[in-house]
Design a protein around this motif. Structure first.
Motif, PDB file in Angstrom:
ATOM      1  N   ARG A   1       0.819  -1.213   0.000  1.00 24.99           N
ATOM      2  CA  ARG A   1       0.000   0.000   0.000  1.00 24.99           C
ATOM      3  C   ARG A   1       0.849   1.258   0.000  1.00 24.99           C
ATOM      4  O   ARG A   1       0.585   2.197  -0.760  1.00 24.99           O
ATOM      5  CB  ARG A   1      -0.930  -0.009   1.215  1.00 24.99           C
ATOM      6  CG  ARG A   1      -1.761   1.269   1.358  1.00 24.99           C
ATOM      7  CD  ARG A   1      -2.579   1.251   2.631  1.00 24.99           C
ATOM      8  NE  ARG A   1      -1.727   1.091   3.807  1.00 24.99           N
ATOM      9  CZ  ARG A   1      -1.094   2.115   4.406  1.00 24.99           C
ATOM     10  NH1 ARG A   1      -1.201   3.344   3.923  1.00 24.99           N
ATOM     11  NH2 ARG A   1      -0.350   1.884   5.474  1.00 24.99           N
TER      12      ARG A   1
ATOM     13  N   GLU B   1       2.344   1.949  -3.382  1.00 24.67           N
ATOM     14  CA  GLU B   1       1.320   2.368  -4.344  1.00 24.67           C
ATOM     15  C   GLU B   1       0.903   3.822  -4.106  1.00 24.67           C
ATOM     16  O   GLU B   1       0.735   4.594  -5.052  1.00 24.67           O
ATOM     17  CB  GLU B   1       0.115   1.437  -4.248  1.00 24.67           C
ATOM     18  CG  GLU B   1       0.384   0.030  -4.737  1.00 24.67           C
ATOM     19  CD  GLU B   1      -0.808  -0.895  -4.534  1.00 24.67           C
ATOM     20  OE1 GLU B   1      -1.837  -0.405  -4.011  1.00 24.67           O
ATOM     21  OE2 GLU B   1      -0.701  -2.089  -4.884  1.00 24.67           O
ATOM     22  N   GLU B   2       0.731   4.187  -2.824  1.00 23.08           N
ATOM     23  CA  GLU B   2       0.339   5.557  -2.510  1.00 23.08           C
ATOM     24  C   GLU B   2       1.444   6.543  -2.888  1.00 23.08           C
ATOM     25  O   GLU B   2       1.171   7.639  -3.387  1.00 23.08           O
ATOM     26  CB  GLU B   2      -0.004   5.686  -1.026  1.00 23.08           C
ATOM     27  CG  GLU B   2      -1.306   4.999  -0.649  1.00 23.08           C
ATOM     28  CD  GLU B   2      -1.668   5.218   0.811  1.00 23.08           C
ATOM     29  OE1 GLU B   2      -0.829   5.803   1.555  1.00 23.08           O
ATOM     30  OE2 GLU B   2      -2.773   4.809   1.214  1.00 23.08           O
ATOM     31  N   TYR B   3       2.682   6.148  -2.645  1.00 26.29           N
ATOM     32  CA  TYR B   3       3.791   7.028  -3.010  1.00 26.29           C
ATOM     33  C   TYR B   3       3.879   7.181  -4.524  1.00 26.29           C
ATOM     34  O   TYR B   3       4.154   8.274  -5.031  1.00 26.29           O
ATOM     35  CB  TYR B   3       5.103   6.473  -2.449  1.00 26.29           C
ATOM     36  CG  TYR B   3       6.291   7.371  -2.714  1.00 26.29           C
ATOM     37  CD1 TYR B   3       6.416   8.595  -2.045  1.00 26.29           C
ATOM     38  CD2 TYR B   3       7.267   7.015  -3.626  1.00 26.29           C
ATOM     39  CE1 TYR B   3       7.498   9.422  -2.292  1.00 26.29           C
ATOM     40  CE2 TYR B   3       8.357   7.835  -3.879  1.00 26.29           C
ATOM     41  CZ  TYR B   3       8.462   9.042  -3.202  1.00 26.29           C
ATOM     42  OH  TYR B   3       9.523   9.881  -3.457  1.00 26.29           O
ATOM     43  N   GLY B   4       3.644   6.108  -5.258  1.00 30.46           N
ATOM     44  CA  GLY B   4       3.645   6.197  -6.701  1.00 30.46           C
ATOM     45  C   GLY B   4       2.560   7.128  -7.214  1.00 30.46           C
ATOM     46  O   GLY B   4       2.778   7.923  -8.137  1.00 30.46           O
ATOM     47  N   LYS B   5       1.388   7.053  -6.600  1.00 34.00           N
ATOM     48  CA  LYS B   5       0.293   7.950  -6.980  1.00 34.00           C
ATOM     49  C   LYS B   5       0.663   9.395  -6.694  1.00 34.00           C
ATOM     50  O   LYS B   5       0.418  10.295  -7.505  1.00 34.00           O
ATOM     51  CB  LYS B   5      -0.971   7.573  -6.217  1.00 34.00           C
ATOM     52  CG  LYS B   5      -2.164   8.442  -6.558  1.00 34.00           C
ATOM     53  CD  LYS B   5      -3.390   8.040  -5.737  1.00 34.00           C
ATOM     54  CE  LYS B   5      -4.571   8.953  -6.045  1.00 34.00           C
ATOM     55  NZ  LYS B   5      -5.761   8.603  -5.213  1.00 34.00           N
ATOM     56  N   LEU B   6       1.289   9.629  -5.509  1.00 32.30           N
ATOM     57  CA  LEU B   6       1.714  10.979  -5.144  1.00 32.30           C
ATOM     58  C   LEU B   6       2.719  11.527  -6.165  1.00 32.30           C
ATOM     59  O   LEU B   6       2.598  12.674  -6.607  1.00 32.30           O
ATOM     60  CB  LEU B   6       2.339  10.974  -3.747  1.00 32.30           C
ATOM     61  CG  LEU B   6       3.021  12.280  -3.305  1.00 32.30           C
ATOM     62  CD1 LEU B   6       2.008  13.415  -3.212  1.00 32.30           C
ATOM     63  CD2 LEU B   6       3.737  12.083  -1.970  1.00 32.30           C
ATOM     64  N   CYS B   7       3.680  10.698  -6.553  1.00 28.78           N
ATOM     65  CA  CYS B   7       4.686  11.154  -7.526  1.00 28.78           C
ATOM     66  C   CYS B   7       4.032  11.510  -8.852  1.00 28.78           C
ATOM     67  O   CYS B   7       4.408  12.499  -9.501  1.00 28.78           O
ATOM     68  CB  CYS B   7       5.749  10.075  -7.730  1.00 28.78           C
ATOM     69  SG  CYS B   7       6.807   9.803  -6.293  1.00 28.78           S
ATOM     70  N   GLY B   8       3.059  10.727  -9.259  1.00 22.79           N
ATOM     71  CA  GLY B   8       2.364  11.023 -10.502  1.00 22.79           C
ATOM     72  C   GLY B   8       1.630  12.355 -10.436  1.00 22.79           C
ATOM     73  O   GLY B   8       1.652  13.144 -11.393  1.00 22.79           O
ATOM     74  N   GLU B   9       0.976  12.630  -9.279  1.00 22.69           N
ATOM     75  CA  GLU B   9       0.256  13.891  -9.121  1.00 22.69           C
ATOM     76  C   GLU B   9       1.215  15.076  -9.094  1.00 22.69           C
ATOM     77  O   GLU B   9       0.945  16.127  -9.696  1.00 22.69           O
ATOM     78  CB  GLU B   9      -0.585  13.845  -7.840  1.00 22.69           C
ATOM     79  CG  GLU B   9      -1.747  12.870  -7.907  1.00 22.69           C
ATOM     80  CD  GLU B   9      -2.457  12.713  -6.575  1.00 22.69           C
ATOM     81  OE1 GLU B   9      -3.579  12.185  -6.566  1.00 22.69           O
ATOM     82  OE2 GLU B   9      -1.871  13.101  -5.532  1.00 22.69           O
TER      83      GLU B   9
ATOM     84  N   ARG C   1       2.439  15.783 -12.590  1.00 22.43           N
ATOM     85  CA  ARG C   1       1.384  16.337 -13.435  1.00 22.43           C
ATOM     86  C   ARG C   1       1.039  17.772 -13.069  1.00 22.43           C
ATOM     87  O   ARG C   1       0.720  18.595 -13.928  1.00 22.43           O
ATOM     88  CB  ARG C   1       0.135  15.450 -13.334  1.00 22.43           C
ATOM     89  CG  ARG C   1      -1.038  15.932 -14.175  1.00 22.43           C
ATOM     90  CD  ARG C   1      -2.070  14.828 -14.336  1.00 22.43           C
ATOM     91  NE  ARG C   1      -2.498  14.281 -13.071  1.00 22.43           N
ATOM     92  CZ  ARG C   1      -3.483  14.817 -12.327  1.00 22.43           C
ATOM     93  NH1 ARG C   1      -4.086  15.915 -12.717  1.00 22.43           N
ATOM     94  NH2 ARG C   1      -3.838  14.237 -11.199  1.00 22.43           N
TER      95      ARG C   1
ATOM     96  N   SER D   1      -8.524  15.805 -10.053  1.00 18.12           N
ATOM     97  CA  SER D   1      -9.409  14.897 -10.785  1.00 18.12           C
ATOM     98  C   SER D   1      -9.675  15.369 -12.202  1.00 18.12           C
ATOM     99  O   SER D   1     -10.264  14.632 -13.000  1.00 18.12           O
ATOM    100  CB  SER D   1     -10.741  14.748 -10.044  1.00 18.12           C
ATOM    101  OG  SER D   1     -11.434  15.995 -10.006  1.00 18.12           O
TER     102      SER D   1
END
Length: 310
Positions: free
Chosen positions: A10, A13-21, A24, A285
Protein backbone atom coordinates in the motif's frame (compact mmCIF):
# COMPACT_ATOMS: atom_id res chain seq x y z
CA UNK A 1 8.46 2.40 0.97
CA UNK A 2 9.04 -1.38 0.75
CA UNK A 3 9.56 -3.44 3.89
CA UNK A 4 11.85 -6.46 4.29
CA UNK A 5 9.46 -8.76 2.44
CA UNK A 6 10.61 -6.91 -0.69
CA UNK A 7 6.99 -6.93 -1.91
CA UNK A 8 5.49 -3.56 -2.96
CA UNK A 9 2.39 -2.79 -0.89
CA UNK A 10 0.00 0.00 0.00
CA UNK A 11 2.70 2.53 0.95
CA UNK A 12 4.53 1.99 -2.33
CA UNK A 13 1.32 2.37 -4.34
CA UNK A 14 0.34 5.56 -2.51
CA UNK A 15 3.79 7.03 -3.01
CA UNK A 16 3.64 6.20 -6.70
CA UNK A 17 0.29 7.95 -6.98
CA UNK A 18 1.71 10.98 -5.14
CA UNK A 19 4.69 11.15 -7.53
CA UNK A 20 2.36 11.02 -10.50
CA UNK A 21 0.26 13.89 -9.12
CA UNK A 22 3.32 15.99 -8.33
CA UNK A 23 4.73 15.54 -11.83
CA UNK A 24 1.38 16.34 -13.44
CA UNK A 25 0.73 19.44 -11.32
CA UNK A 26 4.24 20.87 -11.39
CA UNK A 27 3.71 23.02 -14.51
CA UNK A 28 0.68 24.98 -13.25
CA UNK A 29 1.89 25.24 -9.63
CA UNK A 30 5.64 25.82 -9.99
CA UNK A 31 6.33 29.44 -9.13
CA UNK A 32 3.03 29.94 -7.32
CA UNK A 33 3.17 31.78 -4.00
CA UNK A 34 1.16 31.52 -0.80
CA UNK A 35 -1.39 34.31 -0.82
CA UNK A 36 -1.87 35.28 2.84
CA UNK A 37 -4.27 38.16 3.53
CA UNK A 38 -4.01 38.09 7.33
CA UNK A 39 -0.92 38.27 9.55
CA UNK A 40 -0.31 37.49 13.20
CA UNK A 41 2.72 39.29 14.59
CA UNK A 42 5.29 37.27 16.50
CA UNK A 43 8.44 38.26 18.37
CA UNK A 44 10.88 36.27 20.49
CA UNK A 45 11.72 39.53 22.26
CA UNK A 46 8.09 39.84 23.38
CA UNK A 47 8.12 36.27 24.60
CA UNK A 48 11.38 36.72 26.52
CA UNK A 49 10.21 39.96 28.14
CA UNK A 50 6.97 38.31 29.27
CA UNK A 51 8.95 35.35 30.62
CA UNK A 52 11.18 37.71 32.60
CA UNK A 53 8.16 39.46 34.09
CA UNK A 54 5.06 37.20 33.99
CA UNK A 55 1.86 39.25 33.88
CA UNK A 56 -0.83 36.99 35.33
CA UNK A 57 -1.39 33.35 36.23
CA UNK A 58 -2.23 31.38 33.10
CA UNK A 59 -1.24 34.17 30.70
CA UNK A 60 1.02 32.69 28.04
CA UNK A 61 2.25 34.56 24.97
CA UNK A 62 2.32 31.53 22.65
CA UNK A 63 -0.97 30.08 23.91
CA UNK A 64 -2.74 33.34 23.15
CA UNK A 65 -1.10 33.61 19.74
CA UNK A 66 -2.32 30.09 18.95
CA UNK A 67 -5.81 31.04 20.14
CA UNK A 68 -6.06 33.80 17.53
CA UNK A 69 -4.45 31.66 14.83
CA UNK A 70 -6.82 28.75 15.53
CA UNK A 71 -9.88 31.00 15.19
CA UNK A 72 -8.67 32.43 11.86
CA UNK A 73 -7.84 28.93 10.61
CA UNK A 74 -11.34 27.70 11.44
CA UNK A 75 -12.75 30.59 9.42
CA UNK A 76 -10.63 29.61 6.44
CA UNK A 77 -8.59 32.82 6.50
CA UNK A 78 -5.15 32.44 4.93
CA UNK A 79 -2.95 33.59 7.82
CA UNK A 80 0.81 34.14 8.02
CA UNK A 81 2.76 34.35 11.29
CA UNK A 82 5.41 37.04 10.74
CA UNK A 83 7.92 39.00 12.76
CA UNK A 84 6.57 42.26 14.11
CA UNK A 85 9.26 44.18 12.18
CA UNK A 86 8.24 42.68 8.81
CA UNK A 87 6.71 44.66 5.96
CA UNK A 88 2.97 44.37 6.58
CA UNK A 89 1.74 46.59 3.76
CA UNK A 90 0.28 43.66 1.77
CA UNK A 91 -2.01 42.37 4.53
CA UNK A 92 -5.70 43.21 4.92
CA UNK A 93 -5.93 42.03 8.56
CA UNK A 94 -3.12 42.31 11.14
CA UNK A 95 -3.39 40.74 14.60
CA UNK A 96 -0.83 42.06 17.08
CA UNK A 97 -0.92 39.98 20.30
CA UNK A 98 0.42 41.80 23.37
CA UNK A 99 3.01 44.17 21.88
CA UNK A 100 4.48 44.45 25.36
CA UNK A 101 7.66 45.93 23.86
CA UNK A 102 6.89 48.66 21.34
CA UNK A 103 9.00 51.24 19.55
CA UNK A 104 8.17 54.21 17.34
CA UNK A 105 8.99 52.42 14.08
CA UNK A 106 6.67 49.45 14.64
CA UNK A 107 3.87 51.67 15.95
CA UNK A 108 4.26 54.03 12.99
CA UNK A 109 4.29 51.19 10.46
CA UNK A 110 1.13 49.67 11.93
CA UNK A 111 -0.61 53.04 11.87
CA UNK A 112 0.41 53.57 8.22
CA UNK A 113 -1.04 50.16 7.31
CA UNK A 114 -4.34 51.07 8.94
CA UNK A 115 -4.53 54.46 7.24
CA UNK A 116 -3.99 52.67 3.93
CA UNK A 117 -6.96 50.36 4.54
CA UNK A 118 -5.83 47.49 6.79
CA UNK A 119 -7.65 46.34 9.90
CA UNK A 120 -5.43 46.09 12.99
CA UNK A 121 -6.34 44.09 16.11
CA UNK A 122 -4.39 45.07 19.23
CA UNK A 123 -4.67 43.17 22.51
CA UNK A 124 -4.10 43.85 26.19
CA UNK A 125 -0.53 44.45 27.51
CA UNK A 126 0.44 46.53 24.50
CA UNK A 127 2.89 49.43 24.74
CA UNK A 128 4.02 48.70 28.30
CA UNK A 129 7.78 48.97 27.65
CA UNK A 130 10.30 50.12 25.08
CA UNK A 131 12.54 47.64 23.29
CA UNK A 132 15.11 47.90 26.10
CA UNK A 133 12.50 46.39 28.45
CA UNK A 134 12.06 49.71 30.28
CA UNK A 135 8.56 50.84 31.26
CA UNK A 136 7.04 53.77 29.40
CA UNK A 137 5.59 56.40 31.71
CA UNK A 138 2.38 56.99 29.76
CA UNK A 139 -1.16 55.57 29.61
CA UNK A 140 -1.51 52.25 27.79
CA UNK A 141 -1.53 51.18 25.01
CA UNK A 142 1.28 53.71 24.81
CA UNK A 143 2.39 54.58 21.30
CA UNK A 144 -0.78 53.04 19.85
CA UNK A 145 -3.24 54.79 22.16
CA UNK A 146 -4.16 57.51 19.68
CA UNK A 147 -4.52 55.07 16.79
CA UNK A 148 -6.69 52.74 18.91
CA UNK A 149 -8.83 55.60 20.22
CA UNK A 150 -8.68 54.22 23.78
CA UNK A 151 -6.72 54.59 26.99
CA UNK A 152 -6.45 52.00 29.74
CA UNK A 153 -7.69 53.77 32.86
CA UNK A 154 -7.18 50.71 35.09
CA UNK A 155 -6.49 47.00 34.78
CA UNK A 156 -7.12 43.85 36.77
CA UNK A 157 -4.84 40.80 36.32
CA UNK A 158 -7.53 38.19 37.01
CA UNK A 159 -5.36 35.18 36.10
CA UNK A 160 -7.41 31.99 35.99
CA UNK A 161 -10.53 33.64 37.42
CA UNK A 162 -13.41 33.61 34.95
CA UNK A 163 -15.35 36.77 34.12
CA UNK A 164 -18.02 37.54 31.54
CA UNK A 165 -18.25 40.06 28.72
CA UNK A 166 -21.26 40.95 26.60
CA UNK A 167 -20.70 41.90 22.95
CA UNK A 168 -22.77 44.27 20.84
CA UNK A 169 -24.35 41.23 19.17
CA UNK A 170 -25.96 40.42 22.53
CA UNK A 171 -23.92 37.26 23.11
CA UNK A 172 -21.97 36.67 26.31
CA UNK A 173 -18.50 35.14 26.45
CA UNK A 174 -16.20 34.09 29.26
CA UNK A 175 -12.83 35.78 29.68
CA UNK A 176 -9.73 35.17 31.81
CA UNK A 177 -6.13 36.32 32.41
CA UNK A 178 -6.51 40.08 32.19
CA UNK A 179 -9.11 42.85 32.17
CA UNK A 180 -8.29 46.32 30.83
CA UNK A 181 -10.86 48.94 31.79
CA UNK A 182 -11.01 51.27 28.81
CA UNK A 183 -11.54 55.01 28.54
CA UNK A 184 -12.79 55.82 25.05
CA UNK A 185 -11.04 58.54 23.09
CA UNK A 186 -12.76 58.33 19.72
CA UNK A 187 -13.34 54.57 19.61
CA UNK A 188 -16.73 52.86 19.83
CA UNK A 189 -17.25 50.04 22.37
CA UNK A 190 -18.03 46.58 21.01
CA UNK A 191 -18.02 44.59 24.28
CA UNK A 192 -18.59 45.37 27.95
CA UNK A 193 -17.75 43.63 31.23
CA UNK A 194 -20.66 41.99 33.02
CA UNK A 195 -19.31 41.58 36.55
CA UNK A 196 -17.01 42.80 39.33
CA UNK A 197 -16.33 46.47 40.09
CA UNK A 198 -15.87 47.26 36.38
CA UNK A 199 -19.25 45.88 35.27
CA UNK A 200 -20.62 47.99 32.43
CA UNK A 201 -17.21 49.33 31.43
CA UNK A 202 -15.89 48.76 27.88
CA UNK A 203 -13.80 45.62 27.43
CA UNK A 204 -13.13 46.06 23.69
CA UNK A 205 -13.55 48.86 21.16
CA UNK A 206 -13.05 49.75 17.50
CA UNK A 207 -11.69 53.01 16.07
CA UNK A 208 -11.80 54.19 12.45
CA UNK A 209 -8.49 55.59 11.25
CA UNK A 210 -7.91 56.73 7.68
CA UNK A 211 -9.21 54.00 5.39
CA UNK A 212 -8.93 51.25 8.03
CA UNK A 213 -9.87 50.32 11.57
CA UNK A 214 -8.15 49.48 14.86
CA UNK A 215 -9.73 47.02 17.29
CA UNK A 216 -8.51 47.04 20.89
CA UNK A 217 -9.24 43.88 22.91
CA UNK A 218 -8.77 44.45 26.62
CA UNK A 219 -9.19 40.87 27.77
CA UNK A 220 -8.63 37.28 26.63
CA UNK A 221 -11.96 35.69 25.78
CA UNK A 222 -13.09 32.20 24.81
CA UNK A 223 -12.55 31.07 21.23
CA UNK A 224 -16.14 31.72 20.09
CA UNK A 225 -15.66 35.44 20.71
CA UNK A 226 -12.79 35.54 18.21
CA UNK A 227 -14.71 33.48 15.68
CA UNK A 228 -17.52 36.07 15.75
CA UNK A 229 -15.17 39.06 15.86
CA UNK A 230 -12.79 37.88 13.13
CA UNK A 231 -15.69 36.91 10.87
CA UNK A 232 -16.87 40.53 10.94
CA UNK A 233 -13.41 42.11 10.84
CA UNK A 234 -12.25 39.97 7.91
CA UNK A 235 -15.35 40.85 5.90
CA UNK A 236 -14.85 44.56 6.65
CA UNK A 237 -11.21 44.33 5.61
CA UNK A 238 -12.14 42.81 2.26
CA UNK A 239 -10.17 39.60 2.82
CA UNK A 240 -11.29 36.13 1.75
CA UNK A 241 -12.69 33.58 4.17
CA UNK A 242 -14.35 30.17 4.12
CA UNK A 243 -16.37 30.37 7.33
CA UNK A 244 -18.08 26.96 7.28
CA UNK A 245 -15.08 24.63 7.26
CA UNK A 246 -15.68 21.38 9.17
CA UNK A 247 -13.53 20.59 12.18
CA UNK A 248 -10.07 19.49 11.07
CA UNK A 249 -10.29 20.87 7.52
CA UNK A 250 -7.80 23.59 6.62
CA UNK A 251 -7.21 25.65 3.50
CA UNK A 252 -4.28 27.29 1.80
CA UNK A 253 -4.34 29.62 -1.20
CA UNK A 254 -1.55 30.00 -3.73
CA UNK A 255 -1.40 32.60 -6.49
CA UNK A 256 0.34 32.64 -9.87
CA UNK A 257 -0.06 34.93 -12.88
CA UNK A 258 -3.60 36.03 -12.18
CA UNK A 259 -4.81 32.60 -11.03
CA UNK A 260 -5.57 31.42 -7.51
CA UNK A 261 -5.44 27.81 -6.34
CA UNK A 262 -7.28 26.63 -3.24
CA UNK A 263 -5.74 23.68 -1.38
CA UNK A 264 -8.19 21.83 0.90
CA UNK A 265 -6.75 19.45 3.49
CA UNK A 266 -8.83 17.14 5.64
CA UNK A 267 -6.50 16.62 8.60
CA UNK A 268 -9.11 14.68 10.58
CA UNK A 269 -9.67 10.94 10.85
CA UNK A 270 -13.24 11.11 9.55
CA UNK A 271 -15.02 11.88 6.30
CA UNK A 272 -15.90 15.57 6.01
CA UNK A 273 -18.13 17.58 3.70
CA UNK A 274 -16.92 21.02 2.62
CA UNK A 275 -19.30 23.63 1.22
CA UNK A 276 -17.60 25.42 -1.66
CA UNK A 277 -20.61 27.50 -2.66
CA UNK A 278 -20.20 26.72 -6.36
CA UNK A 279 -18.45 24.30 -8.69
CA UNK A 280 -14.74 24.75 -9.43
CA UNK A 281 -12.31 22.90 -11.72
CA UNK A 282 -10.22 20.36 -9.81
CA UNK A 283 -6.52 20.04 -10.63
CA UNK A 284 -6.37 16.51 -9.18
CA UNK A 285 -9.41 14.90 -10.78
CA UNK A 286 -9.48 17.21 -13.83
CA UNK A 287 -13.24 17.70 -13.45
CA UNK A 288 -15.50 20.28 -11.83
CA UNK A 289 -16.39 19.67 -8.20
CA UNK A 290 -18.87 21.37 -5.87
CA UNK A 291 -20.86 23.09 -4.60
CA UNK A 292 -20.28 20.43 -1.91
CA UNK A 293 -17.13 18.34 -1.65
CA UNK A 294 -16.90 15.04 0.25
CA UNK A 295 -13.39 14.43 1.56
CA UNK A 296 -12.10 11.13 2.90
CA UNK A 297 -9.86 11.15 6.01
CA UNK A 298 -6.55 12.89 5.28
CA UNK A 299 -7.67 13.68 1.72
CA UNK A 300 -6.35 16.62 -0.28
CA UNK A 301 -8.08 18.55 -3.05
CA UNK A 302 -6.83 21.45 -5.20
CA UNK A 303 -9.25 23.69 -7.09
CA UNK A 304 -8.76 26.73 -9.29
CA UNK A 305 -10.60 29.80 -8.02
CA UNK A 306 -11.85 32.72 -10.03
CA UNK A 307 -9.43 35.64 -9.77
CA UNK A 308 -10.68 38.52 -7.58
CA UNK A 309 -8.28 41.17 -8.89
CA UNK A 310 -6.61 41.73 -5.50
Amino acid sequence: MIDHSNVPGRRFEEYGKLCGEVNRLSPPLTGSEVHGEAAILHSHDQYNALQIQPQAEGMDYFDNLKLYHRALTKLGVQTDVVNMTADLSGYRLIVAPSLYLLDEWVAGHLEDCVRNGATLIVTNRTGVKNTNNVCRMEPLPGLLAEAAGVYVSEYDPIGKDVHTIRAKNGKTYTCTQWCDILELSGAEPIAWYEDDFFAGQPASAVHSLGNGKVYYLGTVAEESFYLDLFREAVAEAGASLFPDLPEGVQISVRKKRGKRYLFLLNLSRKRQTVTLGQAYPSLLSERRIGPKLDMEPYAVEIVELAETGR
